[in-house]
Design a protein around this motif. Structure first.
Motif, mmCIF file in Angstrom:
data_model
loop_
_atom_site.group_PDB
_atom_site.id
_atom_site.type_symbol
_atom_site.label_atom_id
_atom_site.label_comp_id
_atom_site.label_asym_id
_atom_site.label_seq_id
_atom_site.Cartn_x
_atom_site.Cartn_y
_atom_site.Cartn_z
ATOM 1 N N ALA A 33 6.810 6.751 41.439
ATOM 2 C CA ALA A 33 6.845 6.267 42.817
ATOM 3 C C ALA A 33 7.533 7.241 43.769
ATOM 4 O O ALA A 33 7.168 7.334 44.947
ATOM 5 C CB ALA A 33 7.546 4.909 42.874
ATOM 6 N N PRO A 42 5.018 10.709 44.346
ATOM 7 C CA PRO A 42 3.703 10.052 44.284
ATOM 8 C C PRO A 42 2.525 11.014 44.288
ATOM 9 O O PRO A 42 2.566 12.092 44.877
ATOM 10 C CB PRO A 42 3.697 9.188 45.550
ATOM 11 C CG PRO A 42 4.604 9.903 46.502
ATOM 12 C CD PRO A 42 5.696 10.484 45.634
ATOM 13 N N LYS A 102 0.144 7.622 47.480
ATOM 14 C CA LYS A 102 1.231 7.964 48.401
ATOM 15 C C LYS A 102 1.392 6.928 49.511
ATOM 16 O O LYS A 102 2.512 6.601 49.915
ATOM 17 C CB LYS A 102 0.977 9.347 49.003
ATOM 18 C CG LYS A 102 2.153 9.894 49.803
ATOM 19 C CD LYS A 102 1.903 11.337 50.223
ATOM 20 C CE LYS A 102 3.113 11.888 50.952
ATOM 21 N NZ LYS A 102 2.887 13.305 51.367
#
Length: 288
Positions: A140, A143, A148
């Motif tokens: 995360a 990304p 994203k």
């Protein structure tokens, strides 16, 4: 122990995106679209009251994004996290743990809010630990281009800055440590995003699985009904096949996060494969 469904808010997304290559003539039978091809979705969390622990699984979109952002998601209804916590006699300060299945904005946005003068961000759950896993956190915070737009820094980095962020430990004797008395397992799946976590909870002689984005609505139960948002759709289908068999074999109930109209469902084997059996509300199953 008690479980409570907490509807954090409702929104809409393009039906085609939610069902990938499945034709509209098929998916609209369970998820009818409006004139703009948008289907109803929810952000339903699960609140687990277990002794001194009050655990919230996912926490919705939140409300800190601007009007342009929310304009893409056609918010509807009057459900909020605060309103539905209050229905059961709780406020956000009561939450001891926020378990995040993954860090896409519609699952974790409610974890972070504006500070009082709107110059920065702060935790929306002052007394809680945030739980994710180390592999998903890396995914995360670094990304890929496809995801994203779903991993928003303002949702994610303040968790770390707050000092409340925790990574799920290796289980000991079948328990993950953050709630010693809670009978919960976690299924990890990678098709939608890396190391999404699906809690499996034993409750009143039944097993409930928080289906998150592996099976977001009842319309997504068939194995090949996979979202266009998934990073590895073929892997999702493999994971779903294994998961669905496990659910049928063990008579699990699915708890839906994104189905705006159905909370729980049982499954059955048919000539066409595993399909929906019945849908229920938590009240119908557990009497409250």
């Amino acid at each position: 122990m008690k479980l409570y469904p907490i509807q954090c808010g409702k929104f809409k997304l393009d039906g085609g995106a939610m069902f990938g290559v499945v034709p509209k003539s098929l998916w609209q039978r369970t998820n009818p679209a409006d004139e703009n091809n948008l289907i109803d979705l929810g952000t339903r969390s699960l609140l687990v009251e277990d002794g001194k622990k009050l655990i919230l699984i996912d926490c919705g979109l939140g409300d800190k994004q601007n009007e342009k952002f929310f304009g893409h998601y056609s918010l509807w209804g009057d459900d909020t996290l605060d309103k539905n916590l209050k229905k059961y006699g709780f406020v956000k300060e009561d939450i001891t743990d926020v378990f995040l299945t993954h860090l896409h904005f519609d699952h974790c946005g409610g974890a972070i809010e504006w500070n009082d003068d709107r110059t920065g961000y702060q935790s929306a759950f002052k007394n809680a630990h945030f739980w994710t896993n180390e592999q998903h956190w890396k995914w995360a915070t670094e990304p890929n281009p496809r995801e994203k737009a779903s991993f928003l820094k303002e949702n994610i980095m303040p968790m770390q800055e707050s000092g409340q962020l925790n990574f799920l430990p290796t289980p000991q004797n079948g328990n993950y440590g953050f709630a010693p008395d809670l009978k919960m397992d976690v299924i990890f799946v990678d098709g939608h995003t890396e190391k999404q976590m699906l809690p499996v909870i034993q409750y009143q002689e039944k097993t409930i699985v928080f289906a998150a984005d592996l099976i977001p609505t009842v319309g997504h139960i068939p194995q090949v009904y996979v979202m266009g948002y998934d990073t590895r759709p073929l892997l999702t289908m493999e994971e779903k096949a294994k998961f669905l068999k496990q659910c049928v074999d063990n008579e699990y109930l699915l708890f839906f996060e994104h189905d705006a109209h159905n909370e729980l469902a049982s499954l059955k084997m048919t000539e066409k494969g595993i399909r929906l059996d019945e849908t229920f509300s938590m009240n119908e199953v557990f009497g409250y």
